[in-house]
Design an enzyme around this catalytic site. Structure first.
Site, PDB file in Angstrom:
ATOM      1  N   SER A  63      -3.755   1.650  -5.432  1.00 29.80           N
ATOM      2  CA  SER A  63      -3.278   1.699  -4.047  1.00 29.80           C
ATOM      3  C   SER A  63      -3.296   0.339  -3.364  1.00 29.80           C
ATOM      4  O   SER A  63      -2.381   0.006  -2.602  1.00 29.80           O
ATOM      5  CB  SER A  63      -4.112   2.705  -3.244  1.00 29.80           C
ATOM      6  N   HIS A 104      -6.368  -0.100   1.138  1.00 29.97           N
ATOM      7  CA  HIS A 104      -4.972  -0.102   1.564  1.00 29.97           C
ATOM      8  C   HIS A 104      -4.660  -1.285   2.492  1.00 29.97           C
ATOM      9  O   HIS A 104      -3.714  -2.030   2.248  1.00 29.97           O
ATOM     10  CB  HIS A 104      -4.650   1.210   2.284  1.00 29.97           C
TER      11      HIS A 104
END
Length: 337
Positions: free
Chosen positions: A118, A169
């Site tokens: 991610s 993220h």
């Protein structure tokens, strides 16, 4: 502008991730914490002890098929766009620099075991944003609005779902944007931007490492993870020392820390101290059913039958499906639960 490279590196990354997932499943399961740690997931105690390679290895591990499928879908769509714009070599540099930034941000802000691509994927979004900064009109007339909408949805969704590692993220997004400024776009040279961007990336990484070490060492959750490892290694006196320090730190993990220390005391045959810790543990916020169970055992062995009955009743009420609780309930009370 959109044809500086064919997405061969993107396809290779997808293949590597899928192969690693299959290897994970064959080695004990992608949802097994022990297997994830053994094969290179982000595990803060081991990272602080020198295993910094976990920041990179964790980029190729995924927890469950849905996690893998969603990330591979994102790599396929976002990765192909970035690789076509930047070319294979620049794409690979951005991917890894973003993944490292995302992994270190996860290390700095979350203590849980984690894995996944991610951070690198959000770094690819950062690369597209950098492209949009350089070519605003082309970006907005082609992929810009869709990219901004998808990115906004992902960020909002990430803040709403507790299990999502937003440190990875956002760290990956920022690292990817900076990395894109470092390599810049094909046929573009802007050393007055690239050199400061490279120095900014180094500063960003150094800051995450410095803050991450301090934040982990001073957190109860990190100390609890260390205790669990020490107990598994049968280093009970060291576990007691760490638990004692952890109880002086701010946090809401008093109940599990006291429970783990009581286990160490039991192994050290210091039963009175174990009972004291368990009694304090069940008075803490969010007591564990295991604490009631262990306390019932110790009371029962000490002849304190009525107190043992009360403790095992509490444990059974909290988790009535656990067979061990049912058996001890029957043994102490002489009744079927």
């Amino acid at each position: 502008m959109f044809s500086h490279g064919k997405p061969y590196v993107t396809y290779l990354l997808i293949v590597i991730n899928v192969l690693m997932y299959i290897f994970l499943e064959l080695s004990g399961g992608s949802s097994s914490i022990d297997t994830l740690i053994e094969l290179g997931a982000k595990y803060n105690p081991d990272i602080i002890n020198g295993e910094w390679w976990r920041i990179i290895s964790s980029m190729f591990l995924h927890i469950g098929f849905l996690h893998l499928a969603m990330n591979m879908l994102a790599i396929f769509y976002v990765g192909t766009a970035v690789e076509r714009i930047y070319g294979g070599t620049r794409f690979l540099i951005i991917y890894f620099l973003a993944g490292i930034g995302g992994g270190l941000a996860s290390f700095a802000f979350t203590t849980s075991v984690s894995a996944g691509a991610s951070g690198a994927i959000f770094g690819l979004f950062g690369a597209l944003l950098f492209f949009g900064l350089i070519y605003k009109r082309i970006f907005l007339q082609t992929i810009g609005q869709n990219i901004l909408f998808i990115l906004l949805i992902n960020i909002v969704f990430g803040f709403l779902v507790a299990q999502i590692d937003m440190g990875a993220h956002l760290g990956g997004l920022l690292a990817g944007f900076i990395a894109s400024a470092v390599v810049h776009l094909p046929q573009k040279r802007a050393y007055k931007l690239q050199i400061p961007a490279f120095l900014l990336y180094l500063l960003f990484i150094a800051g995450l490492i410095t803050f991450g070490i301090a934040n982990n060492v001073n957190s109860q959750s990190y100390q609890l993870m260390q205790m669990e490892q020490l107990l598994a290694d049968e280093k009970y006196e060291e576990a007691v020392d760490i638990a004692t320090r952890a109880l002086d730190m701010e946090g809401d993990l008093e109940a599990p820390i006291l429970f783990q220390r009581s286990y160490a005391y039991i192994e050290l045959t210091e039963i009175d101290r174990a009972i004291t810790d368990l009694e304090q543990s069940i008075q803490s916020k969010n007591p564990l059913p295991e604490a009631y169970y262990n306390l019932a055992l110790l009371y029962f062995n000490d002849g304190r039958i009525e107190e043992a009955r009360e403790m095992i009743s509490n444990a059974f009420e909290m988790e009535p499906e656990v067979e061990a609780y049912k058996s001890l309930y029957e043994e102490i009370t002489g009744e079927s639960p």
